[in-house]
Write a protein that holds these residues in place. Structure first.
Motif, PDB file in Angstrom:
ATOM      1  N   VAL A   1      58.096   1.197   4.265  1.00 34.89           N
ATOM      2  CA  VAL A   1      58.860  -0.050   4.366  1.00 34.89           C
ATOM      3  C   VAL A   1      60.000  -0.071   3.352  1.00 34.89           C
ATOM      4  O   VAL A   1      61.106  -0.524   3.650  1.00 34.89           O
ATOM      5  CB  VAL A   1      57.939  -1.268   4.174  1.00 34.89           C
ATOM      6  CG1 VAL A   1      58.751  -2.570   4.188  1.00 34.89           C
ATOM      7  CG2 VAL A   1      56.882  -1.316   5.273  1.00 34.89           C
ATOM      8  N   ALA A   2      59.753   0.443   2.157  1.00 33.63           N
ATOM      9  CA  ALA A   2      60.804   0.491   1.135  1.00 33.63           C
ATOM     10  C   ALA A   2      62.016   1.278   1.624  1.00 33.63           C
ATOM     11  O   ALA A   2      63.156   0.970   1.263  1.00 33.63           O
ATOM     12  CB  ALA A   2      60.257   1.106  -0.150  1.00 33.63           C
ATOM     13  N   ASN A   3      61.762   2.288   2.470  1.00 31.98           N
ATOM     14  CA  ASN A   3      62.849   3.130   2.981  1.00 31.98           C
ATOM     15  C   ASN A   3      63.347   2.719   4.363  1.00 31.98           C
ATOM     16  O   ASN A   3      64.219   3.374   4.928  1.00 31.98           O
ATOM     17  CB  ASN A   3      62.377   4.590   3.035  1.00 31.98           C
ATOM     18  CG  ASN A   3      62.133   5.167   1.652  1.00 31.98           C
ATOM     19  OD1 ASN A   3      62.921   4.961   0.741  1.00 31.98           O
ATOM     20  ND2 ASN A   3      61.024   5.874   1.484  1.00 31.98           N
ATOM     21  N   ALA A   4      62.799   1.642   4.903  1.00 33.65           N
ATOM     22  CA  ALA A   4      63.198   1.197   6.242  1.00 33.65           C
ATOM     23  C   ALA A   4      64.549   0.474   6.205  1.00 33.65           C
ATOM     24  O   ALA A   4      64.996   0.013   5.147  1.00 33.65           O
ATOM     25  CB  ALA A   4      62.128   0.274   6.817  1.00 33.65           C
ATOM     26  N   LYS A   5      65.159   0.369   7.350  1.00 33.21           N
ATOM     27  CA  LYS A   5      66.423  -0.348   7.466  1.00 33.21           C
ATOM     28  C   LYS A   5      66.203  -1.821   7.134  1.00 33.21           C
ATOM     29  O   LYS A   5      65.275  -2.442   7.665  1.00 33.21           O
ATOM     30  CB  LYS A   5      66.965  -0.205   8.882  1.00 33.21           C
ATOM     31  CG  LYS A   5      68.357  -0.792   9.081  1.00 33.21           C
ATOM     32  CD  LYS A   5      68.850  -0.518  10.493  1.00 33.21           C
ATOM     33  CE  LYS A   5      70.247  -1.092  10.705  1.00 33.21           C
ATOM     34  NZ  LYS A   5      70.730  -0.849  12.093  1.00 33.21           N
ATOM     35  N   PRO A   6      67.014  -2.395   6.267  1.00 34.36           N
ATOM     36  CA  PRO A   6      66.805  -3.789   5.849  1.00 34.36           C
ATOM     37  C   PRO A   6      67.347  -4.807   6.849  1.00 34.36           C
ATOM     38  O   PRO A   6      68.276  -5.571   6.547  1.00 34.36           O
ATOM     39  CB  PRO A   6      67.554  -3.858   4.512  1.00 34.36           C
ATOM     40  CG  PRO A   6      68.680  -2.895   4.683  1.00 34.36           C
ATOM     41  CD  PRO A   6      68.114  -1.752   5.507  1.00 34.36           C
TER      42      PRO A   6
END
Length: 322
Positions: free
Chosen positions: A76-81
């Protein structure tokens, strides 16, 4: 030229505002960083189903387990915001910095908090034929049989492992830790008598306790809980002051636009007042968060304080980051 630039900026802001106003226009994925059938998974699935009502789009659970919840959190930290990937996590989000030397994300910097969801007690559960019938009996048995008790947990860094670690430190006891890839497999072996005890949440253990397949020895709360009124607290049973509950929060990746976060906060608070969710959470003794806690500011402050608390607790327990 200045007029053109101002016009372009105005159009860009208007376009972004229109996009955010349309959020969500497709499925939202909720990452739960544990295997199916565990307590956090059960609560998260209930929340996802109710969130879908107000958001008007499916909120689909994706289990991404491993490494005490850090693999799913990193995803999630690396997912598209953009608000289409969110994280439902428990207090292990706060304890991770105290347990992992090379944590691939910063819980305080790499997420946009949405809000607190619930607070759940921990219960010490033993296989049904375990010799002890109480926490004091468990303590006596452990001290008389050092290293012989098999204490299950859902993996290094999981809430069951945190409870076990604090118990071992408090009791200065010796037993064998048996780690699994999730609560489900750990409970399966407890039911089969392959391990002796586990400290976990009612969401995963309550049905087995009520069926008589395992036995509850104590609850790690200040007072007894309504779902297990005959089960004493740790304080009443030989470990004065021992309390541990598991809080759960909802997060988006950092830099998720504020209008998207605001929309999710609205949906979260509506979900937390939904009669179905309240009833099902209550059945598992999960205390539903109030609006004062189900918001980004409250979760951010609570998370920061808990990160510091777990660093101190793990240091005092002699646990070194791996």
């Amino acid at each position: 030229m200045k007029l053109i630039n101002k016009t372009l900026l105005l159009l860009a802001c208007l376009f972004a505002s229109t996009l955010h106003a349309a959020y969500p226009d497709r499925q939202v994925t909720m990452i739960i960083p544990y295997a199916p059938a565990g307590s956090t998974d059960v609560l998260g699935r209930i929340l996802a189903q109710v969130l879908s009502k107000d958001l008007g789009q499916p909120v689909v659970v994706e289990n991404t387990g491993g490494a005490g919840g850090t693999i799913g959190a990193a995803k999630v930290a690396n997912a598209k915001p953009d608000g289409y990937t969110v994280l439902f996590h428990n207090m292990a989000q706060a304890s991770a910095p105290a347990l992992y030397l090379k944590l691939p994300y910063d819980p305080l910097k790499d997420f946009s908090p949405i809000g607190m969801v619930a607070d759940v007690p921990m219960v010490l559960v033993a296989r049904k034929d375990f010799p002890a019938e109480s926490l004091q009996g468990f303590i006596d048995y452990v001290k008389a049989n050092p290293g012989k008790v098999n204490f299950a947990n859902a993996g290094f860094g999981a809430t069951s492992n945190l409870c076990e670690t604090l118990m071992k430190s408090t009791l200065s006891a010796s037993w064998t830790s048996v780690s699994y890839k999730g609560t489900g497999p750990a409970l399966n072996d407890l039911l089969a008598g392959q391990v002796d005890v586990i400290c976990d949440q009612p969401a995963s253990t309550l049905q087995h306790i009520r069926a008589g397949n395992v036995k509850a020895l104590a609850v790690a709360t200040k007072d007894r809980i309504s779902s297990l009124p005959s089960v004493p607290t740790f304080t009443q049973s030989g470990m004065p002051g021992f309390q541990l509950s598991v809080w759960h929060g909802l997060y988006a990746p950092k830099d998720t636009p504020k209008p998207v976060i605001d929309r999710f906060v609205k949906a979260l608070n509506i979900a937390l007042s939904d009669p179905v969710l309240v009833r099902r959470f209550s059945e598992m003794d999960a205390a539903v968060s109030t609006p004062a806690m189900a918001n980004p500011t409250a979760l951010s402050k609570f998370l920061a304080a808990d990160v510091a608390r777990w660093k101190t607790a793990m240091k005092n327990a002699g646990v070194k980051p791996q």
